[in-house]
Design a protein around this motif. Structure first.
Motif, PDB file in Angstrom:
ATOM      1  N   ASN A 119       0.919  -1.377   0.203  1.00 39.75           N
ATOM      2  CA  ASN A 119      -0.020  -0.363  -0.207  1.00 39.75           C
ATOM      3  C   ASN A 119       0.609   1.145   0.463  1.00 39.75           C
ATOM      4  OD1 ASN A 119      -2.640  -1.714  -0.438  1.00 39.75           O
ATOM      5  ND2 ASN A 119      -2.226  -1.047   2.434  1.00 39.75           N
ATOM      6  N   ARG A 120       1.699   1.259   0.432  1.00 43.48           N
ATOM      7  CA  ARG A 120       2.864   2.461   0.814  1.00 43.48           C
ATOM      8  C   ARG A 120       3.550   2.588  -0.274  1.00 43.48           C
ATOM      9  NH1 ARG A 120       5.064   6.333   0.483  1.00 43.48           N
ATOM     10  NH2 ARG A 120       5.965   7.136   2.414  1.00 43.48           N
ATOM     11  N   MET A 121       3.973   0.946  -1.140  1.00 42.10           N
ATOM     12  CA  MET A 121       4.659   1.745  -2.645  1.00 42.10           C
ATOM     13  C   MET A 121       3.078   2.730  -3.854  1.00 42.10           C
ATOM     14  SD  MET A 121       6.115  -1.952  -2.913  1.00 42.10           S
ATOM     15  CE  MET A 121       6.982  -2.722  -1.373  1.00 42.10           C
ATOM     16  N   ALA A 122       1.803   2.405  -3.644  1.00 43.26           N
ATOM     17  CA  ALA A 122       2.086   2.602  -4.811  1.00 43.26           C
ATOM     18  C   ALA A 122       1.369   4.434  -5.214  1.00 43.26           C
ATOM     19  CB  ALA A 122      -0.090   2.490  -4.536  1.00 43.26           C
ATOM     20  N   PRO A 123       1.305   5.352  -5.783  1.00 49.14           N
ATOM     21  CA  PRO A 123       1.675   6.466  -6.097  1.00 49.14           C
ATOM     22  C   PRO A 123       0.146   6.994  -5.565  1.00 49.14           C
ATOM     23  CG  PRO A 123       1.135   5.963  -8.316  1.00 49.14           C
ATOM     24  CD  PRO A 123       1.534   4.495  -7.474  1.00 49.14           C
ATOM     25  N   PRO A 124       0.027   8.200  -4.789  1.00 44.72           N
ATOM     26  CA  PRO A 124      -0.964   8.807  -4.155  1.00 44.72           C
ATOM     27  C   PRO A 124      -1.992   9.342  -5.242  1.00 44.72           C
ATOM     28  CG  PRO A 124       0.825   9.852  -3.413  1.00 44.72           C
ATOM     29  CD  PRO A 124       1.187   8.944  -4.420  1.00 44.72           C
ATOM     30  N   ALA A 125      -1.621   9.264  -6.534  1.00 41.41           N
ATOM     31  CA  ALA A 125      -2.743   9.593  -7.380  1.00 41.41           C
ATOM     32  C   ALA A 125      -3.533   8.645  -7.614  1.00 41.41           C
ATOM     33  CB  ALA A 125      -1.919   9.913  -9.142  1.00 41.41           C
ATOM     34  N   VAL A 126      -3.334   7.088  -7.531  1.00 45.65           N
ATOM     35  CA  VAL A 126      -4.685   5.581  -7.217  1.00 45.65           C
ATOM     36  C   VAL A 126      -5.363   6.421  -7.017  1.00 45.65           C
ATOM     37  CG1 VAL A 126      -4.211   3.357  -7.585  1.00 45.65           C
ATOM     38  CG2 VAL A 126      -2.375   4.725  -8.367  1.00 45.65           C
ATOM     39  N   PHE A 127      -5.178   6.205  -5.543  1.00 42.98           N
ATOM     40  CA  PHE A 127      -5.889   6.919  -4.988  1.00 42.98           C
ATOM     41  C   PHE A 127      -6.712   8.015  -4.428  1.00 42.98           C
ATOM     42  CE2 PHE A 127      -3.480   4.007  -2.765  1.00 42.98           C
ATOM     43  CZ  PHE A 127      -4.006   2.872  -3.249  1.00 42.98           C
ATOM     44  N   ALA A 128      -6.343   9.046  -5.565  1.00 42.59           N
ATOM     45  CA  ALA A 128      -7.263  10.395  -4.874  1.00 42.59           C
ATOM     46  C   ALA A 128      -8.784   9.901  -5.724  1.00 42.59           C
ATOM     47  CB  ALA A 128      -6.876  11.351  -6.394  1.00 42.59           C
ATOM     48  N   LEU A 129      -9.440   9.504  -6.715  1.00 45.79           N
ATOM     49  CA  LEU A 129     -10.162   9.661  -7.428  1.00 45.79           C
ATOM     50  C   LEU A 129     -11.001   8.931  -6.443  1.00 45.79           C
ATOM     51  CD1 LEU A 129     -12.978  10.396  -9.138  1.00 45.79           C
ATOM     52  CD2 LEU A 129     -12.174   8.518 -10.618  1.00 45.79           C
ATOM     53  N   PRO A 130     -10.808   7.238  -5.871  1.00 46.72           N
ATOM     54  CA  PRO A 130     -12.284   6.591  -5.160  1.00 46.72           C
ATOM     55  C   PRO A 130     -11.575   6.988  -4.023  1.00 46.72           C
ATOM     56  CG  PRO A 130     -10.536   5.305  -5.803  1.00 46.72           C
ATOM     57  CD  PRO A 130      -9.765   6.979  -6.697  1.00 46.72           C
ATOM     58  N   PHE A 131     -11.532   8.148  -3.159  1.00 48.27           N
ATOM     59  CA  PHE A 131     -11.460   8.897  -1.725  1.00 48.27           C
ATOM     60  C   PHE A 131     -11.880   9.955  -2.188  1.00 48.27           C
ATOM     61  CE2 PHE A 131      -7.197   7.250  -0.272  1.00 48.27           C
ATOM     62  CZ  PHE A 131      -7.734   6.682   1.375  1.00 48.27           C
ATOM     63  N   PHE A 132     -12.148  10.581  -3.017  1.00 48.10           N
ATOM     64  CA  PHE A 132     -13.134  11.808  -3.714  1.00 48.10           C
ATOM     65  C   PHE A 132     -14.635  11.954  -3.974  1.00 48.10           C
ATOM     66  CE2 PHE A 132     -15.192  14.642  -6.723  1.00 48.10           C
ATOM     67  CZ  PHE A 132     -14.627  15.658  -6.017  1.00 48.10           C
TER      68      PHE A 132
END
Length: 279
Positions: A119-132
């Motif tokens: 989870n730490r290896m993934a870039p934040p851009a991957v989770f930006a849309l789901p979190f939004f």
């Protein structure tokens, strides 16, 4: 009779190659910070019109604007709020998880530990849309807790990894002795075990603080007005007259201050973390 006084031997320090390389490296590191400070003490006209290594028209108007304009100083307040929230939540979750990984063996423990690190290896851009989309649907958009919880996805695995290394270095006999003496687990963990890993907690808190403080994509995507951090404010400084470079440079200098203070207070813990080979 005359008594001759012993002559003082003056030793000349000759710079070695390593000293020269270190000096050049320090200049290379400090030059951007100096240039940022230099710009922050100039007017916008001087920054765009002339090239100088020091301000000719010295001014503190850029810092005055940041400290008096709510659209600027509230960015620092918002950033500090969600950074402190994230650090506290990450440590509260990581401490018992790291203790379990360091003390117990269970089915799939290594796979679970590796999954946390992925989870730490993934870039934040991957989770930006789901979190939004998630936070917009449950009413958490543009709140401090939204950014704090989003950053936990990256900070909790890192904190678990750091703390597990420190906890593994504490002998298990201490746990057994405390239980024989009648300590309950919460009392043992708070009064005995936590002071033994204070260095690890300081290192984990430092890295959680720094990641949450400098992260831009998630904090900008999940906030709009009420919880907008200073990093997002600095990217929206273009007005009708263009970019206000002096104010932007002053904001950058003030952004360095919290990180520098944290590094100063936990510098000994960071050194111990590197010595243990876990950081």
């Amino acid at each position: 009779m005359t008594i001759e006084r012993p002559r003082k031997v003056v030793r000349r320090i000759r710079p070695s190659g390593s000293m020269v390389v270190m000096a050049l490296y320090l200049i290379f590191l400090m030059l951007p910070i100096y240039w940022l400070l230099n710009m922050s003490l100039k007017t916008n006209a001087e920054i765009l019109g002339t090239f100088s290594f020091w301000p000719r028209d010295f001014t503190l108007a850029n810092y005055t604007k940041i400290l008096t304009d709510p659209s600027w100083y509230m960015g620092y307040v918002n950033s500090l709020i969600y950074v402190v929230l994230n650090t506290a939540i990450s440590l509260a979750v990581a401490l018992p998880a790291a203790y379990a990984f360091s003390r117990y063996s269970f089915m799939g423990d290594k796979h679970l530990f590796f999954w946390l690190l992925t989870n730490r290896m993934a870039p934040p851009a991957v989770f930006a849309l789901p979190f939004f989309q998630l936070y917009s649907s449950i009413g958490l958009f543009d709140t401090h807790i939204a950014v704090a919880l989003a950053h936990c996805l990256f900070n909790v695995p890192l904190a678990v990894w750091i703390l597990e290394g420190f906890m593994r270095g504490v002998p298990k006999e201490i746990d057994e002795t405390a239980y024989i003496d009648g300590y309950s687990f919460p009392r043992f963990f708070i009064k005995i075990f936590t002071p033994l890993i204070a260095s690890g907690i300081g290192v984990a808190a430092f890295f959680c603080f720094m990641f949450s403080w400098v992260e831009l994509l998630l904090s900008r995507t999940l906030t709009s007005v009420d919880a907008k951090p200073i990093a997002a404010t600095m990217t929206r400084t273009v007005g009708a007259a263009g970019v206000d470079w002096g104010v932007l440079a002053a904001a950058g200098m003030l952004t360095i201050v919290p990180g520098a203070l944290v590094i100063y207070f936990v510098r000994n813990y960071i050194a111990k973390g590197f010595a243990l080979g876990r950081v």
